[in-house]
Design a protein around this motif. Sequence first.
Motif, PDB file in Angstrom:
ATOM      1  N   ASN A  49       3.280   3.245   0.357  1.00 54.25           N
ATOM      2  CA  ASN A  49       3.419   3.384   1.800  1.00 54.25           C
ATOM      3  C   ASN A  49       2.107   3.097   2.516  1.00 54.25           C
ATOM      4  N   VAL A  50       1.210   2.371   1.843  1.00 47.19           N
ATOM      5  CA  VAL A  50      -0.093   2.061   2.434  1.00 47.19           C
ATOM      6  C   VAL A  50      -0.345   0.570   2.373  1.00 47.19           C
ATOM      7  N   ASN A 210       1.787   2.791   7.755  1.00 49.53           N
ATOM      8  CA  ASN A 210       2.463   3.620   6.750  1.00 49.53           C
ATOM      9  C   ASN A 210       3.971   3.712   6.951  1.00 49.53           C
TER      10      ASN A 210
END
Length: 520
Positions: A49-50, A210
Amino acid sequence: MNQAARGAGLSRRSLLAAGTGAALAPLTGPRGAALAAPGVLRAAISGYNVINTLDPAVAALIPEYYVIWSLYNGLLKFDAQMRPVPDLAESIQVAQDGVLEFRLRRGVTFHDGSDFTADDVKFTLERLLDENTRSPNRSKVSAISLIEVPDPFTVRIRTSAPFAPLLTFLTNARTGTQILSRKAVMADPAGFGRKPVGTGPYRLRSWEANQAIRLAAFPGYFDAAPKIPEVEIPLIAEETSGVTALLGRQVDLTSTAPFADIPALEKNAAVKVLKQPGLNTRFISLNNLKPPFDDVHFRRAVSLAINRDVLVRVVLFGEGFATPGLIPPSLTAAYDPAPKPLSTFNAARAKAELAKSKYGPGTKATILTWGSGWWKRIGEVVAAQVNQVLGTQLTVEVTEANTVFSRIRAGDYQAGTWGWLGMIDPDEYSYDLLHSDGWRNFAQYKNPQLDALLIRARQELDPAKRGALYRESEHLWLEDMPVIPLFCSNVHNLLAANVSGFTQLPYANFGDQFATITIG
């Protein structure tokens, strides 16, 4: 030319059964619609999620490249057989003195409307070479000594010495050599990674940190027009949630899937499962400067106490291969399948090595890892195996993935589950990871004999001789065990049954296929 390759929470049973899946909160951000509008491909990046940057020169994480591949082109790209073929280059000639001459496509434009020329190629490569750029991929072009632009559509590249992987590293893979617009970078050097400008089939539309990235088809793309006008890319931290989203028809495509789910998914008519042995390596990174891993005998003892076949069964559910070194089986010329004594389970010898160490039973150490999925499971299984054989007290520390990466890069760790995906040449599994100057040498390992051997391998143009040098190098560094090799995992993509046009390659490509995908 180097040839790269030839060739869990919710009940999984209920999750995978009928293709409906458990409902998730909407993945499409503010719009909140579970089903996308017509003409939108929903391509989920699962397990991450980065995304920190979309500047190829400084990108380091695989999810960054998943998007980069759709925004940019390289001089070359890989075809379905993993052969480098022209992309922004129209043709390549190799002169007798080793100079590479690229004739470039005419009529190509960047997303900002500016024309693509040889000057942009020169700027891109020289920026990558500039130490101030701090590119993790600088070593891929470090042999380049001069870039000449005799006319707007010709580039000549000279090297200070023969450099076997260069053509491979000029592809649109995880290389950092994707071609940038000089005009766009110079307009905002610090902000370019958030406002990327390439020549690719899609351009950036929006970016929610994100959460998600949205792309729009680039009408000026030089190749066949993208078949789908928009792409939504939700970032889904857990791979299992990506499966849930696919089965719940919230996404059309995922970048990966949990290994445990593959057998059931292959029987599900609502899903297409693509898989093959991957160009990747998975290992335990060791800080060779911190106790107890500053002791070669302790490092060997830990390696000998690990049963890699059990790891493949328990962690990968059979979706991979135990490997004796770091080079994956897909790199056939450099891969040596023969078992190596120090990376083969041997409890008796493990105890004998521990007896030679300055550390003994009861030694404490921490294995750094992240998430709740298979990376965490690697740490847990390794710690349990080693503790059972050696009587040590290894524990697992779980934190967030970006934190793990930052700590390992900074040397703020003892041991950590680690690996690299999408690397296309044996140089990346050897020089980058183990040479004294290798940017991925987070073990902080130094071996002058190995350094010299890896330089020779870089400069050897005969593929068979080059492969032999890499096999020799693995025998050399395994004696020191600066990292502990574990396995190579299969790569997977999941597609909804009505999605077609995605060609999977062993380096786990993703965004480069968006333009050819259809939903019907």
